[in-house]
Design a protein around this motif. Structure first.
Motif: not given
Length: 281
Positions: A33-40, A70-80, A127-136
């Motif tokens: 439950n982190l605010p989006s501004s703090l995640i990266y 933007k945060i999700i795409r930035k994370l994909r660029d820098n992390y697995s 958006f997050l569901r569309d971006e998901a690598d795994s839907i459970i």
């Protein structure tokens, strides 16, 4: 080496807390439950001392969706990054909330209607569901089974890991979602219409004998075995990590559980993890 990052999101009541606890037990550094501004910034700092990080985000933090793309795409660029989206059938989510007697986070916005709250949440999280690598889909999972599933799929097992899940169910209670394949056994002899067998289930010997004494059942079992022996290697060759088979009868108490137990035996020769779920028994 880049840190392994798992983001856990999805519908409220679908099992995010259980998932994060399972990841924590698998040596992930977890925060929820982190605010989006703090995640990266948090992940960048944490990656200096941990190779496995898991972050839970949901609509409890009302502003977390701001800039999340933007945060999700930035994370994909820098992390697995593996983005995991948890969901469940609407009636299952409603039942879970009734059992816990907790209000849905969007109950106020939905004017007290949990059905409208769930629909609103699904829209907000699209958006997050569309971006998901795994839907459970956790509809058929108990908390214990969900922990096992998360540990097996995200807990760091080898890349050749493969899991075969086989679910018995009753058609009158609805078909489980997200099956890879469904088989119907309603044409087999039905113990429900035998008075002395009706109280038993497909796990009891009298019922199993009644079902498997039929030549039709014997013929069908041969075909199921051939099918499983063919499909499992094909799924593994394709790079899949799991195969979920649903087998249904009318009520899910007699024929489908008996056939599921027999079908589960056929996976043993393939040396894979096998999970049996009797949803309606």
């Amino acid at each position: 080496m880049r840190s392994s990052l798992v983001i856990v999101t999805g519908l409220s009541g679908a099992g995010k807390t259980v998932t994060l606890r399972a990841l924590e037990d698998a040596d992930y550094f977890c925060v929820d439950n982190l605010p989006s501004s703090l995640i990266y910034g948090f992940i960048k700092l944490t990656a200096l001392r941990s190779e496995k990080i898991a972050v839970g985000i949901d609509i409890r933090e009302k502003s977390f969706l701001r800039g999340i793309d933007k945060i999700i795409r930035k994370l994909r660029d820098n992390y697995s990054l593996t983005l995991v989206y948890l969901e469940a059938e609407t009636d299952i989510v409603i039942r879970r909330y009734k059992e816990t007697r907790r209000p849905h986070p969007l109950a106020k916005a939905a004017k007290g209607s949990i059905e409208k709250a769930i629909a609103l949440e699904q829209k907000m999280l699209k958006f997050l569901r569309d971006e998901a690598d795994s839907i459970i889909d956790t509809s058929s999972f108990t908390p214990h089974r969900l922990r096992q599933h998360i540990t097996a799929t995200l807990g760091g097992l080898s890349s050749d890991y493969f899991k075969f899940t086989i679910i018995s169910f009753g058609f009158k209670f609805g078909i489980p979602q997200h099956l890879d394949m469904l088989l119907d056994v309603r044409f087999l002899p039905n113990p429900h219409f035998v008075d002395e067998l009706r109280p038993f289930t497909g796990l009891d010997e009298p019922v199993k004998k009644y079902i498997f004494d039929s030549q039709v059942t014997a013929d069908y079992i041969v075909k199921i075995e051939d099918l499983i022996n063919f499909l499992i290697p094909m799924y593994k060759k394709e790079g899949k990590s799991s195969f979920t088979l649903g087998i249904g009868c009318t009520g899910g108490r007699h024929r489908s559980p008996a056939i599921v137990e027999k079908a589960a035996e056929f996976s043993k020769k393939h040396d894979i993890a096998t999970e049996v779920i009797h949803r309606d028994m």
